[in-house]
Design a protein around this motif. Structure first.
Motif, short mmCIF file in Angstrom:
data_model
loop_
_atom_site.label_atom_id
_atom_site.label_comp_id
_atom_site.label_asym_id
_atom_site.label_seq_id
_atom_site.Cartn_x
_atom_site.Cartn_y
_atom_site.Cartn_z
N MET A 79 0.83 -1.21 0.00
CA MET A 79 0.00 0.00 0.00
C MET A 79 0.86 1.25 0.00
O MET A 79 0.52 2.24 0.60
CB MET A 79 -0.90 0.02 1.25
N THR A 80 2.02 1.17 -0.68
CA THR A 80 2.97 2.26 -0.51
C THR A 80 3.89 2.33 -1.73
O THR A 80 3.57 1.74 -2.77
CB THR A 80 3.74 2.03 0.82
N VAL A 81 4.97 3.06 -1.65
CA VAL A 81 5.84 3.24 -2.83
C VAL A 81 6.52 1.96 -3.28
O VAL A 81 7.01 1.91 -4.40
CB VAL A 81 6.94 4.30 -2.59
N THR A 82 6.56 0.96 -2.42
CA THR A 82 7.17 -0.30 -2.85
C THR A 82 6.13 -1.32 -3.32
O THR A 82 6.47 -2.46 -3.62
CB THR A 82 8.05 -0.90 -1.74
N ALA A 83 4.88 -0.89 -3.42
CA ALA A 83 3.85 -1.78 -4.00
C ALA A 83 4.12 -2.02 -5.49
O ALA A 83 4.03 -3.15 -5.96
CB ALA A 83 2.46 -1.21 -3.76
N PRO A 84 4.42 -1.01 -6.28
CA PRO A 84 4.78 -1.25 -7.68
C PRO A 84 6.10 -2.03 -7.78
O PRO A 84 6.98 -1.88 -6.92
CB PRO A 84 4.92 0.16 -8.26
N LYS A 85 6.22 -2.82 -8.83
CA LYS A 85 7.45 -3.60 -9.03
C LYS A 85 8.60 -2.70 -9.46
O LYS A 85 8.41 -1.73 -10.19
CB LYS A 85 7.23 -4.64 -10.12
N GLY A 86 9.80 -3.09 -9.01
CA GLY A 86 10.98 -2.36 -9.46
C GLY A 86 11.47 -1.30 -8.49
O GLY A 86 12.35 -0.52 -8.82
N PHE A 87 10.90 -1.27 -7.29
CA PHE A 87 11.30 -0.24 -6.33
C PHE A 87 11.73 -0.86 -5.00
O PHE A 87 11.17 -1.86 -4.55
CB PHE A 87 10.14 0.73 -6.07
N ARG A 88 12.75 -0.26 -4.41
CA ARG A 88 13.12 -0.56 -3.03
C ARG A 88 13.09 0.74 -2.24
O ARG A 88 13.25 1.83 -2.82
CB ARG A 88 14.52 -1.17 -2.97
N ALA A 89 12.92 0.62 -0.95
CA ALA A 89 12.90 1.83 -0.11
C ALA A 89 13.41 1.49 1.28
O ALA A 89 13.53 0.31 1.66
CB ALA A 89 11.48 2.41 -0.04
N ALA A 90 13.69 2.56 2.04
CA ALA A 90 14.15 2.39 3.42
C ALA A 90 13.85 3.66 4.21
O ALA A 90 13.74 4.75 3.64
CB ALA A 90 15.65 2.11 3.46
N GLY A 91 13.72 3.50 5.51
CA GLY A 91 13.61 4.64 6.42
C GLY A 91 14.44 4.32 7.65
O GLY A 91 14.34 3.21 8.18
N ILE A 92 15.25 5.27 8.08
CA ILE A 92 16.14 4.99 9.23
C ILE A 92 16.24 6.24 10.13
O ILE A 92 15.76 7.31 9.79
CB ILE A 92 17.55 4.59 8.76
N THR A 93 16.88 6.06 11.27
CA THR A 93 17.13 7.16 12.19
C THR A 93 18.59 7.58 12.07
O THR A 93 19.49 6.82 12.45
CB THR A 93 16.83 6.73 13.64
N ALA A 94 18.79 8.76 11.53
CA ALA A 94 20.16 9.26 11.36
C ALA A 94 20.59 10.13 12.53
O ALA A 94 21.76 10.47 12.65
CB ALA A 94 20.27 10.04 10.05
N GLY A 95 19.64 10.52 13.37
CA GLY A 95 19.99 11.38 14.51
C GLY A 95 19.86 12.86 14.22
O GLY A 95 20.41 13.69 14.94
N ILE A 96 19.12 13.22 13.16
CA ILE A 96 18.92 14.65 12.87
C ILE A 96 17.92 15.25 13.85
O ILE A 96 18.11 16.34 14.38
CB ILE A 96 18.38 14.82 11.42
N LYS A 97 16.85 14.52 14.09
CA LYS A 97 15.81 14.98 15.02
C LYS A 97 16.24 14.75 16.46
O LYS A 97 16.72 13.67 16.80
CB LYS A 97 14.51 14.20 14.79
N ALA A 98 15.99 15.74 17.30
CA ALA A 98 16.29 15.59 18.72
C ALA A 98 15.43 14.49 19.34
O ALA A 98 15.85 13.85 20.32
CB ALA A 98 16.05 16.92 19.44
N SER A 99 14.26 14.25 18.77
CA SER A 99 13.33 13.27 19.33
C SER A 99 13.83 11.83 19.21
O SER A 99 13.35 10.94 19.89
CB SER A 99 11.99 13.36 18.61
N GLY A 100 14.79 11.60 18.32
CA GLY A 100 15.24 10.24 18.08
C GLY A 100 14.34 9.45 17.15
O GLY A 100 14.53 8.25 16.95
N ASN A 101 13.35 10.13 16.56
CA ASN A 101 12.47 9.45 15.61
C ASN A 101 13.16 9.30 14.25
O ASN A 101 14.11 10.03 13.96
CB ASN A 101 11.17 10.24 15.43
N PRO A 102 12.69 8.37 13.41
CA PRO A 102 13.28 8.19 12.08
C PRO A 102 13.28 9.52 11.32
O PRO A 102 12.33 10.30 11.42
CB PRO A 102 12.36 7.16 11.42
N ASP A 103 14.35 9.77 10.56
CA ASP A 103 14.48 11.08 9.93
C ASP A 103 15.14 11.06 8.55
O ASP A 103 15.38 12.11 7.97
CB ASP A 103 15.23 12.04 10.86
N MET A 104 15.43 9.87 8.03
CA MET A 104 15.91 9.82 6.64
C MET A 104 15.24 8.67 5.90
O MET A 104 14.96 7.62 6.47
CB MET A 104 17.44 9.66 6.57
#
Lengths: 388, 388
Positions: free
Chosen positions: B1-26
């Motif tokens: 239900m997202t950008v990786t639903a179509p074929k031919g795509f990969r994606a990722a989300g991670i926490t790089a430490g940009i946000k003070a909250s510690g939430n994922p940010d890249m």
């Protein structure tokens, strides 16, 4: 210090019982002459209230003998019955004063979409006539208040080229819906100078263009805005157009500042000055774009000198500027230099009520200032709880 | 239900430490082909952020291999150093993926006027590359959130004229600053259909014009808005322009509704539909004028069906209409008829979150709908306390 400061005017303010609060709600300003010259400007809102439609006709011949005003109801979006009610109010006023209804300006302010209680308005006109006095201006200023917390008055004292003195006086109401092309705003200005209608009209348009038209509290434009200027000639002074316009502008500027200073729920009065613009129009457009930004206005409420929100508003305009050459100062601290990071934002003190935002477009030599307010919890509260 | 639903795509989300909250940010979205076609639309704000300036160049040749995004910093109004930081981010992404930096779109969102922490961004790109997966779309949607409370995703499944299936997927972020000509809004759309860049561009412009461009939460326009559409061709389907545009519009409309549904501090989602207009442009102008009225928006927050504030906003426009012929309904109750008083306002139920305002201009047959929110205490709180 009010509309009865100039010679030749009487005024009154009374409680007709229109407002549930029991506060004063009708006012009358009468020009006893010898001249009965007048000019007026009205809202540019195409959904114009019945009193605006009526009064536009009244002023076309340059003569006005009286202005009758009510708070507690806007008489806007009220159809033929609403227009008939305005007509009846003017006829009644003419009747008790022995003048023509065609010389009576009518102004209303309050909730849109409800009929006025004519059984209160008509006796109210009798009460107004009985209360008229040469020092009734203050009572009139009080009776036109809606969510205003204080009455607003101004006076200007000038002399003509022969040294003969004259006076300009004014009253104003308006707190919410302060906006472009006038604010909900009823303003009555009087003068005892001898000024012909054509000059009154030109002076009034010049004065409002740089004062009331640049007071933009919340970007919303009323259906009822009216600014009317009456000249009695009773002082026998004949000022030249330039000095009269300057004096009138000073009086209007004072009233505009008072309107912004009493805007609904505001905790900061903000002057947004754009300078070094390619044209005065560019400067006004840029200042107004910032004044309309809810994000900027909430930031000021939060005492956050968030210049990014200033620049993002500037960037929505078509004014001439290079994004990499713009400077922004807030209360004298240049926090944005050449479109980028300038002085430390922590140096900006936003504790005082008055805030000065200065935007240097580096594109010319014109400038303009828009007055606005911050967007606060109290604004939301007042406008979500008060049906106006 | 997202950008990786179509074929031919990969994606990722991670926490790089940009946000003070510690939430994922890249986040990273990669098109593995075989096609690498792309189109994009950007903010029309003239104060465009560094990543917007960069990415506009990237998409000119119709090829994009990857989109790298960060929350926690807008990289706007950051001068040459800011642009260099965007360039470095693209170079680093190209390096780890073995592609050209000229095919890497960069998107940033967060506070304007601060430099990005490149000592977090550069290692973040390594972490993103390591985390890439064919079901990483949801993690990417989470990593681009700022004041969003939920990630926003959409998917559309279609077939071409030969019955061959294809998919369109999308992720979006954006909560405050939702506005015209795009909102602060980062959107990545993907499809596995075989579509040439010219058709992608035309379809994307058509779809955004009636979806994201008509989501106007607070009238403020961001410096960073980007909507990018990538086509891999991996499904081997070749939809005709009309059906592809319709599917894309459906996906964009779903994301736009989700953006408005999660707007900062809102308690009502408001659709303002103007119909019987002389032109679609008139209908859009009228709906947008109402959507921009703080007085209307506070009234809805207060559950006050204040149609006078609707009409006073309509009256500020230059649309073709007769003030005495306009009808207004709120949630199905026609409270304004022929510019005057209609059904009893107490019949309007404003308890539900969804509000439908319908304005009949009685001037033609065109229509348009703008989505907006009410103006609430929570909006003021969030935007006075959160420096963004």
């Amino acid at each position: 210090m009010t509309v009865t400061a100039p010679k030749g005017f009487r005024a009154a303010g009374i409680t007709a019982g229109i407002k549930a609060s029991g506060n004063p709600d009708m006012a009358l300003v009468v020009n006893d002459g010898p001249d009965h010259h007048a000019a007026a400007v009205f809202t540019s809102n195409r959904v114009a209230a019945a009193p605006v439609r009526w009064s536009k006709q009244v002023v076309t011949d340059g003569r006005v003998d009286a202005v009758v005003l009510n708070s507690g109801g806007a008489n806007a979006c009220t159809g033929p019955e609403g227009f008939q009610n305005t007509h009846t109010t003017a006829e009644k006023t003419a009747d008790v004063l022995g003048i023509s209804a065609a010389d009576v300006v009518v102004c209303s302010t309050g909730l849109i979409g409800e009929q006025l209680p004519m059984d209160r308005i008509v006796p109210g006109v009798d009460a107004l006539a009985a209360a008229l006095s040469a020092d009734g201006g203050h009572a009139a200023a009080e009776a036109i208040m809606t969510t205003d917390t204080v009455p607003k008055e101004a006076v200007f004292a000038g002399t003509d080229s022969t040294g003969r003195p004259y006076t300009i006086g004014g009253i104003a109401k308006g707190a919410g819906m302060l906006a472009p092309g006038l604010a909900t705003m009823l303003v009555v200005l009087t003068t005892d100078a001898e000024v012909q209608p054509e000059m009154l009209d030109a002076a009034l348009r010049d004065a409002t263009r740089v004062t009331f038209d640049r007071a933009d509290s919340d970007g919303c434009m009323s259906t009822n805005d009216t600014v009317v200027l009456l000249a009695s000639g009773a002082a026998g002074a004949s000022p030249d157009p330039g000095s009269f316009t300057a004096g009138l502008t000073q009086a209007c500027a004072e009233l505009a500042r008072k309107l912004i200073g009493d805007a609904e729920g505001a905790s900061h009065d903000i002057a947004i000055r754009t300078y070094n613009a390619a044209s005065e129009r560019d400067a006004e457009v840029v200042s107004r774009a910032v004044a309309r930004s809810n994000l900027f206005k909430t930031a000021i409420f939060g005492k956050d000198p968030n210049w990014g929100r200033v620049l993002s508003a500037v960037g929505t305009t078509d004014a001439v500027f290079d994004p990499d050459a713009v400077n922004v100062s807030i209360n004298g601290v240049q926090i944005c230099q050449n479109g980028g990071i300038g002085q430390d934002r922590s140096l900006v003190d936003l504790e005082p009520r008055d805030v000065l935002v200065e935007i240097d477009l580096a594109a010319g030599s014109a400038e303009a200032t828009i007055l606005t307010n911050d967007l606060t919890h109290a604004y939301v509260h007042e406008n979500s709880a008060y049906s106006s």
